[in-house]
Design an enzyme around this catalytic site. Structure first.
Site, PDB file in Angstrom:
ATOM      1  CD1 TRP A  12      -2.400  -1.694  -0.085  1.00  9.13           C
ATOM      2  CD2 TRP A  12      -3.482  -0.614   1.557  1.00  9.13           C
ATOM      3  NE1 TRP A  12      -3.697  -2.158  -0.073  1.00  9.13           N
ATOM      4  CE2 TRP A  12      -4.385  -1.507   0.927  1.00  9.13           C
ATOM      5  CE3 TRP A  12      -3.940   0.162   2.604  1.00  9.13           C
ATOM      6  CZ2 TRP A  12      -5.705  -1.631   1.318  1.00  9.13           C
ATOM      7  CZ3 TRP A  12      -5.261   0.031   2.997  1.00  9.13           C
ATOM      8  CH2 TRP A  12      -6.134  -0.848   2.353  1.00  9.13           C
ATOM      9  CG  HIS A  99       9.488  -1.240  -2.924  1.00 11.71           C
ATOM     10  ND1 HIS A  99       9.496  -0.095  -3.679  1.00 11.71           N
ATOM     11  CD2 HIS A  99       8.417  -1.965  -3.330  1.00 11.71           C
ATOM     12  CE1 HIS A  99       8.462  -0.118  -4.503  1.00 11.71           C
ATOM     13  NE2 HIS A  99       7.786  -1.245  -4.314  1.00 11.71           N
ATOM     14  CD  GLU A 168       7.973  -4.922  -6.855  1.00  7.04           C
ATOM     15  OE1 GLU A 168       6.753  -5.114  -6.896  1.00  7.04           O
ATOM     16  OE2 GLU A 168       8.490  -4.008  -6.194  1.00  7.04           O
ATOM     17  N   GLY A 174       4.439   1.175 -11.358  1.00  6.88           N
ATOM     18  CA  GLY A 174       3.590   2.361 -11.497  1.00  6.88           C
ATOM     19  C   GLY A 174       3.505   2.937 -12.899  1.00  6.88           C
ATOM     20  CB  SER A 211       2.336  -2.005 -14.140  1.00 12.87           C
ATOM     21  OG  SER A 211       2.885  -0.727 -13.956  1.00 12.87           O
ATOM     22  N   GLY A 233      -0.385  -0.273  -6.748  1.00  6.43           N
ATOM     23  CA  GLY A 233      -1.579   0.531  -7.025  1.00  6.43           C
ATOM     24  C   GLY A 233      -2.885  -0.256  -7.012  1.00  6.43           C
TER      25      GLY A 233
END
Ligand code: PEP
Length: 250
Positions: A12, A99, A168, A174, A211, A233
Site C-alpha cells: 500500500w 523495494h 520488480e 507504477g 503494474s 496501485g
C-alpha cells in the site's frame, strides 16, 4: 504459475489510514470461499495502521506485513525507525526489504542484506525486491544487475524457506508497462537457477511485481515458475485486487 499456494501481496506504499480497513472486508469474504484457499493474501499497509490490520485480520487467514524495517535489530536510540524484532512482537509475519522506492532513499544492497538477516533471524518471511532500471535494461544488463542484487542481499543467508523474491523491474513499477512474456520467462528462469544453486533444498518463492492489473493479469499468470504477485496501485482498491485474484485462480 505454480500449482501450489499463490501469493497476492498488497503493497500500500504511503497510502491509507484507519478508514481503509473497511475496504478489505470484501477481500476477507473472498478468502473465506473454498475456491480461494490457495490464495495467500498478505497486506503491507503503512506502519501507522499495521496494528489495526493485524487485529482486523486475526481470524481470517490473511497475513500482515510491513513495507520495511531498520537495518539494526532489537531496540535502541534510533529515532524514527522500527526493527524487525519490534514488528515480530507486534504480530507481523512478512517484511519487504529492498523495494526500489526505498533504494531511492539510499538503501544499498549491503544495507538490504542487514535487513534481510534481521528479518530472518526473527523468524519472519522476507519479501526481497530486486529489479533493473530502464537504463540497465537498455544496456542489456538485467541479468547481471539481478545477480549482483541477489548475491549481496542474500549474503550469509543459509535457509530458503522464508524467502520470497519479488522481481520488480523499476521501469514497470507504477508505469503501466510490463515485460514481454519472453523477457519475463528469461529473467524468472535466471532467478530460479541462482536460488537453486545457492540453496541446497531450495524452498524460496518468486513473485512478479510491476503494474499488475486486472487487464494484464491474464498474460502475467501464464509466467512459468512464479508463485504469485506483489501488487502496488491495484491492491489499494478491493474490487481491483479481488478481480486480479479471481482471474488468477479460476
Ligand atoms: C510495488 O510498489 O511494489 C508495485 C509493484 O507497484 P505497482 O503495482 O503500482 O506498479
Amino acid at each position: 504459475m505454480t500449482n501450489n499456494n499463490i501469493y497476492f501481496i498488497a503493497n500500500w506504499k504511503m497510502y491509507g489510514d484507519l478508514s481503509s480497513l473497511n475496504s478489505i472486508k470484501k477481500v476477507i469474504s473472498l478468502k473465506k470461499q473454498k475456491k480461494f484457499k490457495k490464495a495467500k493474501i498478505v497486506y503491507c499497509p503503512p506502519n501507522i495502521i499495521v496494528n489495526e490490520f493485524i487485529k482486523y485480520t486475526k481470524y481470517t487467514n490473511i497475513s500482515v506485513g510491513s513495507q520495511d524495517c531498520y537495518f539494526i535489530d532489537g531496540t535502541g536510540p534510533y529515532t524514527g525507525n522500527i526493527s524487525a524484532y519490534q514488528l515480530k512482537k507486534l504480530g507481523v509475519n512478512y517484511v519487504i526489504a529492498g523495494h526500489s522506492e526505498k533504494r531511492l532513499d539510499g538503501d544499498t544492497d549491503k544495507l538490504i542484506n542487514k535487513k534481510v538477516l534481521n528479518i530472518l533471524s526473527n523468524n519472519l518471511h522476507v519479501i526481497l525486491c530486486i529489479g533493473e532500471s530502464l537504463k540497465d535494461k537498455k544496456n542489456k544488463k538485467t541479468l547481471s544487475v539481478i545477480r549482483k542484487q541477489l548475491s549481496t542481499c542474500l549474503k550469509e543467508v543459509k535457509k530458503s524457506h522464508k524467502i520470497i523474491i519479488a522481481y520488480e523491474p523499476i521501469w514497470s513499477i507504477g508505469s503501466g508497462i510490463i515485460p514481454s512474456p519472453k523477457e519475463l520467462d528469461k529473467t524468472i528462469k535466471y532467478i530460479k537457477q541462482f536460488l537453486s544453486k545457492k540453496f541446497k533444498n531450495n524452498k524460496s518463492k518468486i513473485l512478479y511485481g510491476g503494474s499488475v492489473n486486472q487487464k494484464n493479469i491474464n498474460i502475467l499468470k501464464n509466467t512459468k515458475g512464479i508463485n504469485g504477485f506483489l501488487i502496488g496501485g491495484a491492491s489499494q482498491t478491493s474490487n481491483k485486487f479481488i478481480d486480479i485474484i479471481k482471474k488468477t485462480i479460476n
